[in-house]
Design a protein around this motif. Structure first.
Motif, short mmCIF file in Angstrom:
data_model
loop_
_atom_site.label_atom_id
_atom_site.label_comp_id
_atom_site.label_asym_id
_atom_site.label_seq_id
_atom_site.Cartn_x
_atom_site.Cartn_y
_atom_site.Cartn_z
N THR A 103 -10.64 12.53 -2.17
CA THR A 103 -10.98 13.94 -2.29
C THR A 103 -11.05 14.30 -3.77
OG1 THR A 103 -8.69 14.73 -2.28
CG2 THR A 103 -9.76 14.48 -0.13
N ILE A 104 -11.45 15.49 -4.04
CA ILE A 104 -11.51 15.95 -5.43
C ILE A 104 -10.13 15.90 -6.08
CG2 ILE A 104 -11.98 17.95 -6.90
CD1 ILE A 104 -14.15 18.72 -4.83
N LEU A 105 -9.10 16.19 -5.29
CA LEU A 105 -7.75 16.30 -5.84
C LEU A 105 -6.93 15.01 -5.79
CD1 LEU A 105 -6.83 19.75 -4.30
CD2 LEU A 105 -7.68 19.28 -6.60
N SER A 106 -7.28 14.08 -4.92
CA SER A 106 -6.45 12.88 -4.83
C SER A 106 -7.21 11.71 -4.21
CB SER A 106 -5.20 13.16 -4.00
OG SER A 106 -5.53 13.32 -2.65
N LYS A 107 -6.59 10.56 -4.37
CA LYS A 107 -7.09 9.33 -3.77
C LYS A 107 -5.88 8.62 -3.17
CE LYS A 107 -9.61 5.13 -4.90
NZ LYS A 107 -10.31 4.40 -5.95
N LYS A 108 -5.92 8.41 -1.85
CA LYS A 108 -4.81 7.76 -1.16
C LYS A 108 -5.32 6.55 -0.40
CE LYS A 108 -2.34 12.10 -0.58
NZ LYS A 108 -1.84 13.08 0.37
N SER A 109 -4.51 5.51 -0.37
CA SER A 109 -4.85 4.28 0.35
C SER A 109 -3.81 4.01 1.43
CB SER A 109 -4.90 3.09 -0.60
OG SER A 109 -5.92 3.27 -1.56
N TYR A 110 -4.27 3.38 2.52
CA TYR A 110 -3.40 3.06 3.64
C TYR A 110 -3.73 1.68 4.17
CZ TYR A 110 -2.53 8.09 3.83
OH TYR A 110 -2.18 9.37 3.51
N SER A 111 -2.70 0.95 4.59
CA SER A 111 -2.88 -0.23 5.43
C SER A 111 -2.61 0.24 6.84
CB SER A 111 -1.89 -1.33 5.03
OG SER A 111 -2.26 -1.89 3.79
N ALA A 112 -3.51 -0.06 7.74
CA ALA A 112 -3.40 0.49 9.09
C ALA A 112 -3.85 -0.53 10.12
CB ALA A 112 -4.25 1.76 9.20
N ALA A 113 -3.53 -0.23 11.36
CA ALA A 113 -4.00 -1.04 12.48
C ALA A 113 -3.99 -0.16 13.72
CB ALA A 113 -3.11 -2.26 12.70
N TYR A 114 -4.83 -0.50 14.67
CA TYR A 114 -4.81 0.20 15.95
C TYR A 114 -5.05 -0.80 17.06
CZ TYR A 114 -9.76 0.64 14.63
OH TYR A 114 -11.04 0.40 14.18
N ALA A 115 -4.42 -0.50 18.19
CA ALA A 115 -4.45 -1.40 19.33
C ALA A 115 -5.00 -0.67 20.55
CB ALA A 115 -3.03 -1.89 19.63
N ALA A 116 -5.69 -1.39 21.41
CA ALA A 116 -6.27 -0.81 22.62
C ALA A 116 -5.72 -1.51 23.86
CB ALA A 116 -7.78 -0.93 22.59
N TYR A 117 -5.40 -0.69 24.86
CA TYR A 117 -4.86 -1.17 26.13
C TYR A 117 -5.57 -0.45 27.26
CZ TYR A 117 -0.77 -1.39 22.95
OH TYR A 117 0.07 -1.58 21.89
N ILE A 158 -1.10 2.75 13.77
CA ILE A 158 -0.10 2.93 12.72
C ILE A 158 -0.81 2.92 11.38
CG2 ILE A 158 0.44 0.45 12.66
CD1 ILE A 158 3.30 1.32 11.72
N ALA A 159 -0.36 3.78 10.48
CA ALA A 159 -0.87 3.81 9.11
C ALA A 159 0.32 3.84 8.15
CB ALA A 159 -1.76 5.03 8.87
N VAL A 160 0.25 2.99 7.14
CA VAL A 160 1.31 2.89 6.14
C VAL A 160 0.70 3.21 4.78
CG1 VAL A 160 3.07 1.39 5.11
CG2 VAL A 160 2.38 1.06 7.52
N PRO A 161 1.15 4.28 4.14
CA PRO A 161 0.58 4.62 2.84
C PRO A 161 0.91 3.56 1.79
CG PRO A 161 2.36 6.14 3.38
CD PRO A 161 2.19 5.22 4.54
N VAL A 162 -0.10 3.25 0.99
CA VAL A 162 0.11 2.34 -0.14
C VAL A 162 0.59 3.21 -1.29
CG1 VAL A 162 -0.98 0.79 -1.80
CG2 VAL A 162 -1.68 0.75 0.62
N ARG A 163 1.82 3.03 -1.66
CA ARG A 163 2.37 3.82 -2.77
C ARG A 163 2.59 2.91 -3.96
NH1 ARG A 163 5.91 7.39 1.32
NH2 ARG A 163 4.27 8.87 1.81
N ASP A 164 3.72 2.23 -3.99
CA ASP A 164 4.01 1.35 -5.12
C ASP A 164 3.54 -0.08 -4.89
OD1 ASP A 164 5.26 3.47 -6.43
OD2 ASP A 164 7.19 3.03 -5.48
N SER A 165 3.30 -0.45 -3.62
CA SER A 165 2.99 -1.85 -3.33
C SER A 165 2.03 -1.98 -2.15
CB SER A 165 4.28 -2.60 -3.02
OG SER A 165 4.01 -3.90 -2.54
#
Length: 180
Positions: A118-132, A144-151
């Protein structure tokens, strides 16, 4: 990252959701994204989970559930300026009681990397989704989504633990699909 698995349920007690360090997860609702149930880890949202139960045609497969979910979610992702890079696809046996047994059912899992620009920020996530296919004429998607912060590596390790150990542990506690 090696905390034992525990479970939290939805308000209807339809599903028991596997969560490592389960006491630190809280049930939440998502603004602008309708889901069946959601959870966050810690006050700073170190990880978030959402589960959707959607109507499907008789005989729908987990692969078709993934395709339908991606088509449904694409406009919302676009509205939130999310860019997705797709990774591996994994498959695992799944049983309604959360056991990993051959021949009952299957869970199909997609791993992704996502960025919100976005104009104000840039965020990254490692994520996965499962189907049943947990109930006839439904698709259940568990993400599930896990924000990439320090690592980035740590975020990917948390996501990958769900891919290998978590998604197949979800337990269905009713024979009838939940109401919205």
């Amino acid at each position: 990252m090696q905390e034992p698995w525990g479970w939290r349920n939805d308000k209807q007690d339809t599903l028991h959701v596997p969560l490592p360090d389960w006491k630190n997860w809280r049930r939440i609702r998502y603004f602008g994204v309708p889901s069946f149930v959601g959870f966050r880890y810690g006050d700073d949202h170190h990880a978030v989970i959402a589960i959707w139960v959607r109507d499907a045609d008789e005989g729908t497969t987990p692969d078709q559930c993934i395709d339908a979910f991606e088509k449904w979610a694409a406009p919302t992702a676009h509205d939130f300026s999310v860019e997705v890079s797709f990774g591996d696809v994994a498959r695992s046996p799944w049983s309604p009681d959360g056991q990993k047994r051959e021949g009952e059912g299957e869970v199909v899992v997609k791993s992704v990397e996502a960025q919100i620009n976005t104009i104000l920020s840039k965020k990254s996530y490692s994520a996965a989704y499962a189907a049943y296919v947990m109930w006839p004429k439904t698709c259940t998607i568990f993400g599930i989504a896990v924000p990439v912060r320090d690592s980035q590596e740590l975020a990917q390790q948390v996501r990958d633990r769900y891919v290998s150990e978590g998604f197949w542990r979800i337990e269905r506690h009713t024979d009838k699909a939940p109401s919205p």
